[in-house]
Motif scaffolding. Structure first.
Motif, short mmCIF file in Angstrom:
data_model
loop_
_atom_site.label_atom_id
_atom_site.label_comp_id
_atom_site.label_asym_id
_atom_site.label_seq_id
_atom_site.Cartn_x
_atom_site.Cartn_y
_atom_site.Cartn_z
N ALA A 1 46.30 24.06 37.89
CA ALA A 1 47.20 25.21 38.09
C ALA A 1 48.07 25.01 39.33
O ALA A 1 49.27 25.30 39.33
N LEU A 2 47.47 24.50 40.41
CA LEU A 2 48.22 24.28 41.66
C LEU A 2 49.25 23.16 41.52
O LEU A 2 50.29 23.19 42.17
N GLN A 3 48.94 22.19 40.67
CA GLN A 3 49.93 21.13 40.41
C GLN A 3 51.12 21.68 39.63
O GLN A 3 52.27 21.38 39.92
N LYS A 4 50.83 22.53 38.64
CA LYS A 4 51.88 23.06 37.78
C LYS A 4 52.71 24.15 38.48
O LYS A 4 53.90 24.27 38.27
N SER A 5 52.05 24.97 39.30
CA SER A 5 52.73 26.10 39.94
C SER A 5 52.38 26.16 41.42
O SER A 5 51.64 27.04 41.86
N PRO A 6 52.89 25.22 42.22
CA PRO A 6 52.50 25.16 43.64
C PRO A 6 53.08 26.27 44.50
O PRO A 6 52.69 26.43 45.65
N ASP A 7 54.03 27.05 43.94
CA ASP A 7 54.72 28.07 44.76
C ASP A 7 54.60 29.49 44.22
O ASP A 7 55.20 30.40 44.79
N PRO B 1 53.06 32.92 44.02
CA PRO B 1 52.07 33.64 44.83
C PRO B 1 50.80 34.07 44.10
O PRO B 1 49.70 33.95 44.64
N LYS B 2 50.91 34.57 42.85
CA LYS B 2 49.71 35.01 42.12
C LYS B 2 48.76 33.86 41.84
O LYS B 2 47.54 34.02 41.88
N VAL B 3 49.32 32.70 41.56
CA VAL B 3 48.49 31.51 41.31
C VAL B 3 47.82 31.09 42.62
O VAL B 3 46.61 30.82 42.67
N LEU B 4 48.60 31.04 43.70
CA LEU B 4 48.05 30.67 45.01
C LEU B 4 46.96 31.64 45.45
O LEU B 4 45.92 31.23 45.97
N ARG B 5 47.19 32.93 45.22
CA ARG B 5 46.23 33.96 45.62
C ARG B 5 44.89 33.79 44.89
O ARG B 5 43.83 33.84 45.50
N ASN B 6 44.96 33.59 43.57
CA ASN B 6 43.72 33.43 42.80
C ASN B 6 43.01 32.12 43.11
O ASN B 6 41.78 32.06 43.16
N ALA B 7 43.81 31.08 43.36
CA ALA B 7 43.21 29.80 43.76
C ALA B 7 42.52 29.95 45.12
O ALA B 7 41.42 29.42 45.35
N ALA B 8 43.15 30.70 46.02
CA ALA B 8 42.57 30.94 47.35
C ALA B 8 41.24 31.69 47.24
O ALA B 8 40.27 31.38 47.94
N LYS B 9 41.21 32.67 46.33
CA LYS B 9 39.96 33.41 46.12
C LYS B 9 38.86 32.45 45.66
O LYS B 9 37.71 32.53 46.11
N ILE C 1 42.83 30.02 53.35
CA ILE C 1 43.82 30.59 54.29
C ILE C 1 45.15 29.86 54.16
O ILE C 1 46.22 30.47 54.15
N GLU C 2 45.09 28.55 54.04
CA GLU C 2 46.31 27.72 53.90
C GLU C 2 47.12 28.16 52.67
O GLU C 2 48.33 28.36 52.74
N LEU C 3 46.43 28.36 51.53
CA LEU C 3 47.12 28.77 50.29
C LEU C 3 47.69 30.19 50.42
O LEU C 3 48.80 30.47 49.97
N LEU C 4 46.92 31.07 51.04
CA LEU C 4 47.36 32.47 51.18
C LEU C 4 48.58 32.57 52.10
O LEU C 4 49.50 33.34 51.85
N GLU D 1 54.47 33.45 52.77
CA GLU D 1 55.84 33.04 53.14
C GLU D 1 56.85 33.50 52.08
O GLU D 1 57.98 33.85 52.39
N ARG D 2 56.42 33.46 50.81
CA ARG D 2 57.31 33.84 49.72
C ARG D 2 57.34 35.35 49.50
O ARG D 2 58.35 35.89 49.08
N THR D 3 56.21 36.01 49.75
CA THR D 3 56.14 37.48 49.54
C THR D 3 55.48 38.13 50.75
O THR D 3 54.30 38.50 50.71
#
Length: 494
Positions: free
Chosen positions: A245-251, A253-261, A273-276, A281-283
Motif C-alpha cells: 500500500a505504501l509503495q502504491k500510495s506513498p502520499d 494521508p488516509k493510507v499513511l494514517r492506517n499504516a502508521a496505526k 510518527i514518521e508516516l503521520l 504535511e499534506r493535511t
C-alpha cells in the motif's frame, strides 16, 4: 426574492422534503462538528482524490448550514462540472443529489423559482427510474452517496450507512465503490464496543478482500485489511499488504494514517510518527492525524515513566519527559480543537496527560464539559463517567461524586469495557465501605443496584430494604424497591 403565496411556498417545501440529498439525510449542525467537517472536505478536494464531487456536494450542505449560500452554490457548480466530466453516460443518475442540494440552497436563499426549476429537472430525471416519489429515485447511486455522507458525519450514523450500502449492492453487487463503503461501515462498527458487528469482527475482511479482487490497486483497502489481519495475528500477510500500500500510495494521508496505526501497534513507534508527520504535511488540520501522533508520543512517555531517572530534574530523562508531555498535550489538543462533540477519546487522553503533568484543574474542566454533552454514543458517555469518576475519587477525594458518575455509567445500557469497569469500581467501593460500616446506607444502595443489574431480585430487594431503613426518605431506593417488588410478584404469578 421571488414572490410566492404562502400556500405555494408550503407546497414547495413539501416537495423539497421528498428529495434525496444532504438536506434530508439526518445529520444536522447539532450532531456534527462543522468546522472539522469543512477541513476534512477541503482536504479531500485539495488532494484531488477519487469521488471529489461527493466532497463538493457535502461541502455545499455544510456551507449552507453556516449560512454561506453563495459558497454552497459554487460547491455545487464544481460538483456538477466534475460529474459531467467523469460520468458522461450516467450523469443524470449521478446528478440527483446535486440537483436536490441546488433546490434546497435556492430555497434557503429565497430564490423559490430557481428551487422549483431544479425540482422540475429532478422530475424529468426520476420519472423513468422509479414508480415511487416524483422527485427522487432510490437507485444504487443515491443509496451509495447517502452511505458515504453518513459515514463522514458521526459514529451514530454508521449503522444507517451500512444499510444504505447493502441497498446499493442489492442492485449493483460488483460495484467497488459500494463494496468499499459497506466494508468501511462494518470496519468502523466492529471497533465500537456493544455493537452486534463487534461480536463478528471479521465480516469487514470478507468485503475488503472482495474490493481487492475487483481493484487490486485499492491501497486504502490494503491497509484496512492489514489492520484486521493484525488483530487476528496474521502478521506476515498484514506486513506485506502495508508495504504494498505504501509503495502504491506513498502520499495519500488516509493510507499513511492506517499504516502508521499498524506500525504503532507493532511497537514501531518512530516509524509510525514518521508516516503521520508526512501525512500531516499534506493535511495540517487533520484532527485524526493529531490524535494518532498524540498516541505515539504517549507510548514513548509511558515507557519513560518506567525509568526512575525521569523524576530527577537534573537528569536528561526528566527533560525528555517534559518534552513528550508537551507533544502529547499539543497533539491531543489539536485533535479536538474543531471536534468538541465527536473527539471524545482525544479529550479524555488530553485530560489524562494534564493529570500526569499535575494540571488537575485543567483536567477537571475537560471532564465538566464532556459531562454536559448530550446525544453522544453510549460507550463514549460511559468512558467519560469512568474517567471523571476516577478523577473525583483519587484527585478530588470525593467518594459521593465518584459513585454518582460510576452509577451513571452503569445505568447506560452498553456492554463495553467502561461499563464493566464502572461495575467493578462500585462493587469495590461498596465492599470497602461495608467492611468499615455495615450500616452505610449509600453502600447498601449500591449493592442493591448491582444485584438488580445481575438479575438477583431477591438479594437486591434485601439490600434496598436495609438501605431504606437507614435513609427512609430516599426516593431512589423507594423507586427501585417498587419496581423490583412489582417485577418479582409478576414473575411469581406466572
Amino acid at each position: 426574492m421571488n414572490t410566492m403565496s404562502k400556500a405555494e411556498r408550503d407546497l414547495l417545501k413539501e416537495k423539497l422534503d421528498q428529495l434525496q440529498c444532504h438536506f434530508t439525510w439526518g445529520p444536522q449542525k447539532e450532531t456534527i462538528d462543522l468546522d472539522d467537517m469543512k477541513y476534512r472536505l477541503q482536504d479531500s478536494i485539495d488532494l484531488k482524490l477519487k469521488y471529489k464531487a461527493r466532497s463538493c456536494n457535502q461541502f455545499a450542505f455544510v456551507n449552507s448550514l453556516q449560512g454561506h449560500y453563495e459558497k454552497a452554490i459554487q460547491n455545487l457548480q464544481e460538483a456538477e462540472k466534475i460529474l459531467k466530466e467523469n460520468y458522461k453516460d450516467a450523469f443524470e443518475r449521478r446528478s440527483i443529489i446535486t440537483y436536490g442540494n441546488y433546490a434546497w440552497v435556492h430555497y434557503h436563499m429565497g430564490q423559490l423559482t430557481e428551487a422549483q426549476s431544479y425540482l422540475d429537472k429532478l422530475e424529468i430525471i426520476c420519472k423513468p427510474l422509479t414508480d415511487g416519489p416524483r422527485y427522487s429515485a432510490m437507485i444504487p447511486e443515491v443509496y451509495g452517496e447517502k452511505g458515504w455522507s453518513l459515514l463522514r458525519s458521526a459514529a451514530q450514523y454508521y449503522e444507517e450507512a451500512m444499510e444504505c450500502f447493502e441497498k446499493a449492492l442489492e442492485e449493483d453487487p460488483n460495484n467497488t465503490e459500494w463494496i468499499m463503503g459497506y466494508a468501511t461501515a462494518l470496519y468502523r462498527l466492529e471497533a465500537i464496543p456493544g455493537t452486534p458487528e463487534k461480536c463478528k469482527s471479521s465480516r469487514s475482511m470478507i468485503h475488503l478482500r472482495r474490493v481487492l479482487e475487483l481493484d487490486p490497486d485499492e491501497s486504502l483497502a490494503m491497509v484496512m485489511l492489514a489492520l484486521k489481519l493484525q488483530e487476528n495475528k496474521q502478521k506476515k500477510e498484514a506486513n506485506e499488504l502495508v508495504e504494498r500500500a505504501l509503495q502504491k500510495s506513498p502520499d495519500i494521508p488516509k493510507v499513511l494514517r492506517n499504516a502508521a496505526k499498524f506500525y504503532r501497534l507493532e511497537q514501531s513507534v518512530e516509524k509510525a510518527i514518521e508516516l503521520l508527520k508526512k501525512a500531516l504535511e499534506r493535511t495540517p488540520h487533520n484532527s485524526v492525524l493529531h490524535d494518532q501522533i498524540g498516541m505515539c508520543y504517549r507510548l514513548q512517555l509511558l515507557e519513560l515513566y518506567k525509568n526512575p531517572l525521569s523524576s530527577d530534574r537534573q537528569n536528561p530523562e526528566f527533560r525528555q519527559k517534559m518534552v513528550l508531555l508537551d507533544h502529547c498535550k499539543h497533539h491531543f489538543g489539536k485533535a479536538f480543537e474543531h471536534r468538541p462533540r465527536t473527539a471524545i477519546k482525544s479529550q479524555l487522553d488530553y485530560a489524562d496527560i494534564c493529570l500526569k503533568n499535575g494540571e488537575n484543574s485543567k483536567a477537571g474542566e475537560v471532564y465538566s464539559k464532556l459531562l454536559e454533552l448530550d446525544d453522544i454514543r453510549p460507550e463514549n458517555m460511559q468512558r467519560i463517567c469512568l474517567q471523571a469518576g476516577f478523577f473525583q475519587l483519587y484527585k478530588r477525594k470525593s467518594d459521593s461524586n465518584a459513585v454518582k458518575l460510576f452509577q451513571k455509567g452503569l445505568k447506560i445500557e452498553n456492554n463495553s469495557k467502561a461499563w464493566k469497569s464502572c461495575y467493578e469500581q462500585l462493587d469495590k467501593w461498596a465492599e470497602r465501605k461495608l467492611c468499615r460500616d455495615p450500616h452505610d446506607s449509600k453502600a447498601l444502595g449500591v449493592k442493591g443496584l448491582l444485584h438488580q443489574i445481575d438479575g438477583d431480585k431477591s438479594k437486591a430487594i434485601e439490600y434496598f430494604e436495609e438501605a431504606l431503613e437507614l435513609d427512609p426518605s430516599n426516593e431512589e431506593y423507594l423507586s427501585a424497591l417498587c419496581e423490583l417488588r412489582l417485577s418479582f410478584e409478576e414473575h411469581h404469578d406466572l
